[in-house]
Scaffold this motif. Structure first.
Motif: not given
Ligand SMILES: Cc1ncc(COP(=O)(O)O)c(C=O)c1O
Length: 468
Positions: A100-105, A107-117, A342-353
């Protein structure tokens, strides 16, 4: 602490195990379930004073609503453009809710890295150059809105205005043109204050939804070229999966200097397939591109991405400040490039798949689905009950019942029969004035055998429809 919280915290292992068991049972049985359901709305329940706890709430849901869920993650659901959910994407979506990360993105957060990747991987999958930055949003409607907001900023700057700072009231309206634009484009124009009616429709090719390039050239020659123009190309029309000639449009862009937005909500993913290589060659020259992730990428609702080579304009429109800060700071957060805060970390399912299946996995989905859809088109063509309306170029087959003066009400009646049969489901559309239905194949589970099962069901319904 409220007693039901205490009970549920104590019981959470059992609760989660039960959900996992339900999920497994549902997916194991997906091919046998009714594909489409009908639901009679009932009186809305009122809020209780005292809660019943999670397990009982789950049971209430399962009793009242679960049986009516559409099996649209299964291999024979062909209505609208509904992608499936790969196993990796489903797992990732569960993790998204778990953490339940708030994917503000920031600097220095893991959600930022996942989204960029995830953005980089997706960009690589569909062969876009590094100049394109990506912004995750909730769907193609929002991606089109964000793309057209960038276009609006571009047009404003060309006319010496700054739309994000000063508004659009005093600025000269740019021209906007497209061939077969999706309803979402008109919605985006309305949201942006650019006006649904301001879009000039360019004639399409005879019997096709792809723009007629000669007509487009004529339009370009006859307009005041000093006025900024936003052209929206459609790569994958919802009715027939048709696409504009991108190579010709890219050439015209060079010559006339318009802003090019591409609505590639679902067919954009086909850029990963060697079978579409020539078609998509150089498409990164576009100014912005919409691609849904909850469609052909087979990640769950909701998700899409806007790619653009104008990060500054994106930032101008969507940064969170009271005024435009000018140059993008190194530390700009991901949400400074999207409509949401505020946003859901929508990038994670994309990253994982993408990590789980890579380029070859996605090439397999695209190629297999296109082949399955072409096969379906052949079955339709051979049947006396139906008439094929489009050449199947991608993953959409559009056809009608072989009956003179068929009305839309009759088409809907046929679809109701299909729904009752429960094997497959499609939706109606109007194809150049002909009441029609269309089948869109964009699920990783779908094989030829499912197309045959679906076809047998529509044949059976047609026999009933024609009273045989
Ligand atoms: C070509 C096209 N553009 C835009 C949209 C809107 O997408 P969404 O429902 O994800 O907002 C769709 C949906 O089917 C589409 O097919």
């Amino acid at each position: 602490m409220y007693n039901k919280f205490i009970e549920d915290i104590g019981n959470q292992g059992v609760l989660l195990d039960n959900v996992a068991k339900d999920a497994n049972a549902y997916l194991s049985d997906i091919e046998a379930r009714r594909v489409s359901t009908t639901f009679e709305e009932t009186k809305l329940k009122e809020l209780c004073e005292d809660g019943i706890g999670a397990q009982k709430a789950i049971e209430a849901f399962k009793q009242q609503y679960e049986p009516f869920m559409q099996a649209n993650v299964g291999p024979r659901y062909f209505a609208y453009v509904i992608g499936g959910t790969t196993p990796a994407a489903l797992a990732a979506d569960w993790y998204t809710s778990l953490y339940d990360q708030d994917a503000f993105g920031y600097v220095g957060t893991v959600d930022r890295q996942i989204e960029k990747e995830a953005t980089n991987m997706l960009r690589e999958l569909i062969n876009l150059p590094k100049e394109h930055v990506g912004a995750f949003v909730s769907g193609a409607t929002m991606a089109n809105m964000a793309g057209l907001a960038v276009a609006r900023q571009w047009a404003a700057k060309k006319s010496g205005y700054n739309a994000s700072e000063d508004g659009i009231y005093g600025m000269p309206a740019p021209d906007i043109a497209s061939g077969t634009a999706h309803g979402a484009t008109f919605k985006a124009l309305s949201m942006l204050g650019m006006g649904r009616k301001k879009l000039t429709k360019i004639q399409t090719l005879e019997g096709r939804e792809a723009v007629d390039i000669e007509e487009l050239e004529l339009y370009l020659d006859n307009r005041e070229n000093s006025k900024p123009l936003i052209y929206i190309a459609n790569v994958g029309t919802a009715n027939s999966g048709d696409y504009d000639d991108l190579q010709a449009i890219l050439k015209l862009k060079k010559q006339y200097g318009f802003y090019l937005h591409i609505d590639a909500a679902f067919v954009g993913i086909a850029a990963c397939s060697q079978n579409f290589e020539e078609y998509f060659s150089g498409w990164g020259e576009a100014d912005s591109i919409t691609a849904d992730t909850h469609k052909w990428l087979n990640t769950p609702y909701d998700g899409a991405i806007l790619f653009t080579r104008h990060p500054q304009y994106l930032y101008d429109v969507f940064n969170n400040g009271t005024c435009n800060t000018g140059v993008i700071p190194e530390t700009a957060s991901c949400h400074s490039f999207t409509p949401e805060g505020s946003r859901r970390l929508r990038a994670l399912p994309v990253w994982m798949s993408l990590t789980a299946y890579g380029k070859n996995g996605y090439r397999d989905i695209v190629d297999r689905n296109v082949e399955a859809c072409k096969y379906y088109g052949e079955l339709i063509e051979k049947s006396d009950y139906f008439k094929l309306l489009n050449q199947v170029r991608t993953n959409v087959c559009c056809f009608t019942l072989n009956k003179q003066d068929l009305s839309m009400a009759e088409m809907e009646l046929f679809l109701k029969m299909l729904q009752e049969d429960g094997i497959t489901f499609s939706n109606a559309c109007d194809y150049f004035g002909v009441p029609a239905m269309r089948v869109c194949v964009c699920n990783y589970r779908t094989e030829k055998q499912h197309m045959k099962e679906a076809f047998d069901s529509i044949q059976k319904c047609a026999q009933r429809f024609f009273g045989q």
